[in-house]
Design a protein around this motif. Structure first.
Motif, mmCIF file in Angstrom:
data_model
loop_
_atom_site.group_PDB
_atom_site.id
_atom_site.type_symbol
_atom_site.label_atom_id
_atom_site.label_comp_id
_atom_site.label_asym_id
_atom_site.label_seq_id
_atom_site.Cartn_x
_atom_site.Cartn_y
_atom_site.Cartn_z
ATOM 1 N N VAL A 189 0.813 -1.214 0.014
ATOM 2 C CA VAL A 189 -0.014 -0.065 0.014
ATOM 3 C C VAL A 189 0.892 1.464 0.072
ATOM 4 C CG1 VAL A 189 -1.864 1.141 1.281
ATOM 5 C CG2 VAL A 189 -1.858 -1.169 1.374
ATOM 6 N N CYS A 190 0.585 2.240 -0.750
ATOM 7 C CA CYS A 190 1.433 3.398 -0.916
ATOM 8 C C CYS A 190 0.945 4.239 0.386
ATOM 9 C CB CYS A 190 0.940 4.187 -2.221
ATOM 10 S SG CYS A 190 1.570 5.959 -1.792
ATOM 11 N N GLN A 191 2.170 4.465 1.080
ATOM 12 C CA GLN A 191 1.726 5.042 2.490
ATOM 13 C C GLN A 191 1.382 6.492 2.353
ATOM 14 O OE1 GLN A 191 5.796 3.004 3.744
ATOM 15 N NE2 GLN A 191 4.708 3.161 5.558
ATOM 16 N N MET A 192 1.631 7.182 1.295
ATOM 17 C CA MET A 192 0.887 8.344 1.318
ATOM 18 C C MET A 192 -0.288 8.446 0.479
ATOM 19 S SD MET A 192 2.594 11.647 -1.039
ATOM 20 C CE MET A 192 3.831 12.451 0.316
ATOM 21 N N CYS A 193 -0.968 7.745 -0.376
ATOM 22 C CA CYS A 193 -2.368 7.747 -0.884
ATOM 23 C C CYS A 193 -3.023 6.849 -0.692
ATOM 24 C CB CYS A 193 -2.404 8.394 -2.167
ATOM 25 S SG CYS A 193 -1.738 6.819 -3.354
ATOM 26 N N GLY A 194 -2.669 5.485 -0.348
ATOM 27 C CA GLY A 194 -3.250 4.248 -0.034
ATOM 28 C C GLY A 194 -3.708 3.456 -1.062
ATOM 29 N N ILE A 240 6.118 4.820 -1.078
ATOM 30 C CA ILE A 240 5.165 5.611 -1.712
ATOM 31 C C ILE A 240 5.178 5.296 -3.290
ATOM 32 C CG2 ILE A 240 5.208 7.104 -0.058
ATOM 33 C CD1 ILE A 240 6.633 8.999 -1.962
ATOM 34 N N CYS A 241 3.996 5.404 -4.004
ATOM 35 C CA CYS A 241 3.744 5.174 -5.347
ATOM 36 C C CYS A 241 4.634 6.081 -6.231
ATOM 37 C CB CYS A 241 2.414 4.855 -5.583
ATOM 38 S SG CYS A 241 1.315 6.466 -5.775
ATOM 39 N N SER A 242 4.593 5.825 -7.319
ATOM 40 C CA SER A 242 5.402 6.627 -8.367
ATOM 41 C C SER A 242 4.679 7.985 -8.387
ATOM 42 C CB SER A 242 5.455 6.088 -9.904
ATOM 43 O OG SER A 242 6.279 4.903 -9.645
ATOM 44 N N GLY A 243 3.456 8.049 -8.585
ATOM 45 C CA GLY A 243 2.622 9.347 -8.712
ATOM 46 C C GLY A 243 2.822 10.102 -7.384
ATOM 47 N N CYS A 244 2.838 9.663 -6.120
ATOM 48 C CA CYS A 244 3.079 10.520 -5.321
ATOM 49 C C CYS A 244 4.421 11.112 -4.878
ATOM 50 C CB CYS A 244 2.844 9.532 -3.914
ATOM 51 S SG CYS A 244 0.981 9.409 -3.429
ATOM 52 N N ASN A 245 5.264 9.960 -5.301
ATOM 53 C CA ASN A 245 6.784 10.420 -5.318
ATOM 54 C C ASN A 245 6.934 11.625 -6.325
ATOM 55 O OD1 ASN A 245 9.263 9.947 -4.685
ATOM 56 N ND2 ASN A 245 9.858 8.266 -6.003
HETATM 57 ZN ZN LIG Z 1 0.618 7.257 -3.835
#
Ligand SMILES: [Zn+2]
Length: 260
Positions: free
Chosen positions: A99-104, A136-141
């Motif tokens: 799970v992306c720890q920023m956006c879930g 975190i996912c690439s988008g959030c990164n």
């Molecule tokens: Zn994310």
């Protein structure tokens, strides 16, 4: 802790540097156009990041792109070279449970890819220790990178240098008075020196000093996140905000006991 590693810079790095040294600098997109590299954007981005330990760039948002302009050479010893150990990398990924720890967003449902990221950027003094890492996912990164890049390193270091958590939060909110800051950013600022279990409360306590902060909500991926903005600043403040806040809390608690 792994030994400090300094990356070897090659011809491509010198070419990128030469472009960013031109007056006005360039965006990564422009660098790619000029160099005519059939490279992926990320690849070029990584090369640019290789330059960070040695050079300081002024980053500004131009239109939809981030513009990099060479400022000066970075003083020796300012950069933390410690790399993320394999063990820490594995442990962070394991704890994220896909799970992306920023956006879930999740690997299973959204097909995201998780990246290990420094919560507090290395440029601001963030280390590669476990507590400063998350997945975190690439988008959030990408989003985080361009958001953080809008603050210059020197200013950010000044904000983070305040020992009082209240003061750090206030100075961070003052960076862009009236504009929204997402809770992730403010959590970094609050936790910079010491772990704050209830950093939101620290923000609320700023109102004791006549400071008004508006709280809003926004949707980030699957999560609803809080956001904050400074609406009204105070003209005079006690020297030690945190000590004053604690004192006021104690006074309030005593008053509540009396009135009951
Ligand atoms: Zn994310």
């Amino acid at each position: 802790m792994s030994a400090p590693v300094e990356k070897k810079l090659g011809e491509i790095h010198s070419k990128i540097l030469a472009i960013l040294k031109r007056p006005g600098g360039a965006s990564l997109f422009e660098v790619r156009e000029i160099l005519k590299v059939g490279d992926s954007q990320e690849h070029l981005g990584r090369r640019l990041r290789d330059l960070y330990p040695h050079h300081i760039f002024n980053k500004t948002v131009k239109g939809r792109r981030l513009n990099y302009e060479w400022l000066r050479e970075r003083p020796k010893g300012e950069w933390d070279y410690s790399e993320i150990s394999k063990k820490d990398r594995a442990s962070v990924l394991h704890d994220a449970h896909g799970v992306c720890q920023m956006c879930g967003k999740t690997i299973a449902a959204d097909g995201i890819k998780l990246n290990i990221d420094h919560k507090i950027p290395q440029e601001w003094g963030g280390t590669s220790a476990l507590e400063n890492l998350w997945a975190i996912c690439s988008g959030c990164n990408e989003g985080k990178r361009s958001f953080f890049a809008t603050f210059d390193t020197k200013t950010m270091k000044q904000v983070l240098a305040f020992g009082s958590v209240h003061r750090r939060l206030l100075e961070a909110l003052r960076l862009n008075s009236g504009k929204w800051f997402d809770s992730d950013f403010l959590r970094f600022v609050a936790n910079f020196d010491d772990y704050q279990e209830d950093w939101q409360k620290r923000i609320r306590e700023l109102r004791y000093f006549g400071i008004e902060i508006e709280v809003g909500k926004m949707k980030v991926g699957r999560r609803i996140q809080s956001r904050y903005r400074l609406v009204k600043d105070a003209t005079t403040l006690p020297k030690d905000l945190s000590a004053a806040a604690r004192k006021y809390e104690a006074f309030r608690a005593a008053r509540n006991r009396v009135s009951r």
